[in-house]
Design an enzyme around this catalytic site. Structure first.
Site, PDB file in Angstrom:
ATOM      1  CG  ASP A  29      -4.234   5.698   1.029  1.00 58.26           C
ATOM      2  OD1 ASP A  29      -5.212   4.976   1.260  1.00 58.26           O
ATOM      3  OD2 ASP A  29      -3.998   6.756   1.651  1.00 58.26           O
TER       4      ASP A  29
ATOM      5  CG  HIS B  72      -8.861  -1.161   4.739  1.00 58.52           C
ATOM      6  ND1 HIS B  72      -8.755  -1.290   3.366  1.00 58.52           N
ATOM      7  CD2 HIS B  72      -8.373   0.062   5.039  1.00 58.52           C
ATOM      8  CE1 HIS B  72      -8.216  -0.195   2.863  1.00 58.52           C
ATOM      9  NE2 HIS B  72      -7.967   0.645   3.859  1.00 58.52           N
ATOM     10  CG  ASP B  73     -10.972   2.361   3.751  1.00 56.31           C
ATOM     11  OD1 ASP B  73     -10.503   2.416   4.900  1.00 56.31           O
ATOM     12  OD2 ASP B  73     -10.326   2.665   2.727  1.00 56.31           O
TER      13      ASP B  73
ATOM     14  CG  ASP C 180      -2.239   0.517   1.076  1.00 54.03           C
ATOM     15  OD1 ASP C 180      -2.344   1.613   0.500  1.00 54.03           O
ATOM     16  OD2 ASP C 180      -3.207  -0.136   1.513  1.00 54.03           O
TER      17      ASP C 180
ATOM     18  CD  GLU D 174      -8.814   4.832  -1.167  1.00 50.36           C
ATOM     19  OE1 GLU D 174      -9.639   4.553  -0.296  1.00 50.36           O
ATOM     20  OE2 GLU D 174      -7.868   5.612  -0.956  1.00 50.36           O
TER      21      GLU D 174
HETATM   22  C1  GLC Z   1      -7.594   5.445   2.276  1.00 48.60           C
HETATM   23  C2  GLC Z   1      -7.447   4.216   3.130  1.00 48.60           C
HETATM   24  C3  GLC Z   1      -8.047   4.499   4.458  1.00 48.60           C
HETATM   25  C4  GLC Z   1      -7.300   5.637   5.084  1.00 48.60           C
HETATM   26  C5  GLC Z   1      -7.247   6.850   4.163  1.00 48.60           C
HETATM   27  C6  GLC Z   1      -6.204   7.816   4.612  1.00 48.60           C
HETATM   28  O1  GLC Z   1      -8.908   5.754   2.026  1.00 48.60           O
HETATM   29  O2  GLC Z   1      -7.992   3.110   2.496  1.00 48.60           O
HETATM   30  O3  GLC Z   1      -8.054   3.376   5.288  1.00 48.60           O
HETATM   31  O4  GLC Z   1      -7.903   5.997   6.281  1.00 48.60           O
HETATM   32  O5  GLC Z   1      -6.931   6.515   2.846  1.00 48.60           O
HETATM   33  O6  GLC Z   1      -4.927   7.343   4.340  1.00 48.60           O
END
Ligand code: GLC
Ligand code: CA
Length: 565
Positions: free
Chosen positions: A206, A334-335, A104, A261
């Protein structure tokens, strides 16, 4: 030639990704926190499943304000997760099993405990100052603009030392990196090189849409701020330029995969990011279907979703493939809360609907991203009090909810359907006290349903969700039609049935999914009724499509084969 034959083939299109949230997967040393050695110990389980690529959420040094998404050293393993030697062993053990690893890459922000930020904070003259966004307060002392952070009331934190604010779209401990500064970009490219040389196969990027900001960092009008802030925070004029540069400088130098993402990116513009000729990213995962069951822009306000909207999103995004791009497919990570509790029925039809969702995930056109635990049908947690939760997003969300006139009780109920922590509870391995995750109390509670839902039991039961997944994965891997074949939604207007075809050359797969607690007759029409051979069903006695009319059972999922439709 049909469209599906024009698509170029690549390993990252054919692979199946298994996402691991390392903190919650397997603890090996009894401190209640999952770690790299824990993952190593479970590699046989993973490779048995048949998946081919692991995506690990951030494993780098971090004070863990946001569970590793606040990185204080990009070249060091987080203490709780182990050492570099553990990581190297993990890579080697994965290679032995033909498993690839993607990491990541948190490229929009660092931790405020990163060396760069600590130096930057020392003085406006610091050579690192320009690694971040610093701005003077408004004349009345208020922050430079009205942006609301995802994890705090404002995106600006005041620094007394210099009487300036710094920008943080996420928590104050996650200051935004200034990509306008070429040195910052070079730092990130160096980090990618570093890990590629260590033997990884790529990265998940990310929140990458945020790396280019509008230079003036202007106020956002109230409505946009409420509904689609990420597009305004980021999506700036240099976004494509930066991605293109990153591709030229690093991505193109390796046989690697990148998956961005893509929160806030629309289907219309997707191919601008992932079109083969664009030379930016390999794929992005979008969020369109992740907001269907929420009131607009309100993460913590659930609402019912309409399957028709869901199907339309999938069809809209498939166009990206026709335009020379590729998609990433996911139903949870995980989100978000657990996909089963969200899109299925985690009560009496838990098994059926978990299998149905698995079939959906693994028969789409796009690289499937599974989230660990979904393969045994893990569900959301029934927690009644705030102290069970660990996520910074929940605590900030609570304050905002109350400030916005909401009630605490209502918020707690909503959390059961919305909180990210639902997906972050420990992996349920067996019947021992902490579900085989740890020998001591974990950092976050185990879901009390582990006695019923766990890997050990699933392995024993030939009809388990887990065994169904194994079969499905095997089918997906060995059938190019399911990977590259054209996608056709056959009943786009049906409110509960999802019926689609995947076809390539002479081969057609037909997928019938009933998103309903009720059974019903469906009239498939003479075309579809030709697809008689059922390859996989989530009921013990597979259905037979004898005639055009068919009785489909609650949450029934069937995969059929035909030589034409
Ligand atoms: C992304 C991640 C998330 C995190 C955010 C800030 O959305 O998937 O878990 O809190 O970025 O890094
Ligand atoms: Ca541990």
């Amino acid at each position: 030639m049909t469209n599906s034959e024009k698509i170029s083939e690549a390993w990252w299109k054919e692979t199946i990704v298994y996402q691991i949230y390392p903190r919650s997967f397997q603890d090996s040393n009894g401190d209640g926190i999952g770690d790299l050695r824990g993952i190593i110990n479970r590699l046989d389980y993973i490779s048995d499943l048949g998946v081919e690529t692991l995506w690990l959420n951030p494993i780098f040094a971090s004070p863990n304000d946001d569970n590793g998404y606040d990185i204080s050293d990009y070249r060091k393993i987080m203490d709780e997760f182990g050492s570099m030697a553990d990581f190297e062993e993990l890579v080697e053990q994965c290679k032995n099993r033909n498993l690839r690893i993607i990491l990541d890459l948190v490229l929009n922000h660092s931790s405020d405990e990163h060396y760069w930020f600590k130096e930057a904070q020392k003085s406006p003259e610091s050579p690192y100052r320009d690694y971040y966004y610093w701005r003077k307060p408004n004349p009345d002392g208020t922050p430079p603009n009205n942006w609301v952070s995802y994890f705090a009331p404002s995106t600006w934190a005041y620094d007394e030392n210099s009487n300036e604010y710094y920008l943080h779209i996420f928590s104050p401990k996650q200051p935004d990196l200034n990509w306008e500064n070429p040195k910052v970009r070079q730092e990130i490219y160096d980090i990618i090189h570093y890990w590629m040389e260590k033997g990884v196969d790529g990265f998940r990027l990310d929140a990458f849409i945020l790396i280019s900001k509008h230079p003036d960092l202007l106020d956002i009008d109230e409505e946009s701020l409420k509904h689609e802030a990420s597009r305004f925070f980021g999506n700036g004029p240099r976004l494509h330029e930066f991605l293109h540069e990153m591709n030229r400088e690093v991505i193109s130098k390796y046989d690697m995969m990148t998956v961005g993402e893509g929160a806030g990116i629309t289907a219309e513009e997707a191919s601008l990011f992932v079109g083969e000729n664009r030379k930016e990213l390999h794929m992005i995962y979008h969020f369109d279907h992740m907001s269907l069951d929420r009131e607009s822009g309100q993460f913590f306000k659930p609402k019912k979703f309409d399957l028709r909207d869901f199907k339309k999103i999938i069809s809209d995004w498939d166009k990206c493939v026709l335009e020379g791009g590729w998609n990433a497919v996911f139903l949870g990570n995980h989100d978000f809360p657990r996909m089963l509790s969200r899109f299925g029925n985690d009560g009496i039809y838990r098994k059926e609907s978990a299998k149905l969702l698995g079939m959906l995930l693994l028969t789409q056109r796009g690289t499937p991203f599974m989230f660990s635990g979904d393969e045994i049908g893990m569900t959301n947690v029934p927690w009644e009090t705030l102290d069970k939760y660990r996520d910074i997003h929940v605590f900030d969300g609570y304050e905002k909810y109350i400030k916005g006139g909401g009630e605490g009780k209502e918020f707690l109920q909503n959390l059961k359907h919305t909180a990210r922590d639902n997906a972050r509870t420990p992996m349920q391995w067996d019947l021992s006290e902490y579900a085989g995750f740890s020998i001591n109390e974990p950092w976050i509670d185990v879901n009390p349903n582990f006695e019923k839902i766990n890997v050990e039991e699933s392995l024993k039961d030939p009809h388990s969700i887990l065994n169904f997944y194994k079969t499905l994965i095997n089918i997906r891997k060995n059938n190019p039609s399911l990977i590259y074949g054209e996608y056709d939604d056959l009943f786009p207007d049906h409110p509960t049935l999802f019926v689609y075809a995947r076809s390539r050359k002479e081969e057609v797969y037909l997928i019938i999914l009933n998103f309903d607690d009720k059974g019903r007759h469906i009239n498939l029409g003479p075309r579809i009724a030709k697809a008689k051979k059922c390859i996989l069903s989530n009921y013990e006695n597979p259905p037979i499509l004898l005639e055009e009319k068919w009785w489909v059972r609650p949450w029934e999922a069937g995969l059929f084969y035909s030589t034409s439709l």
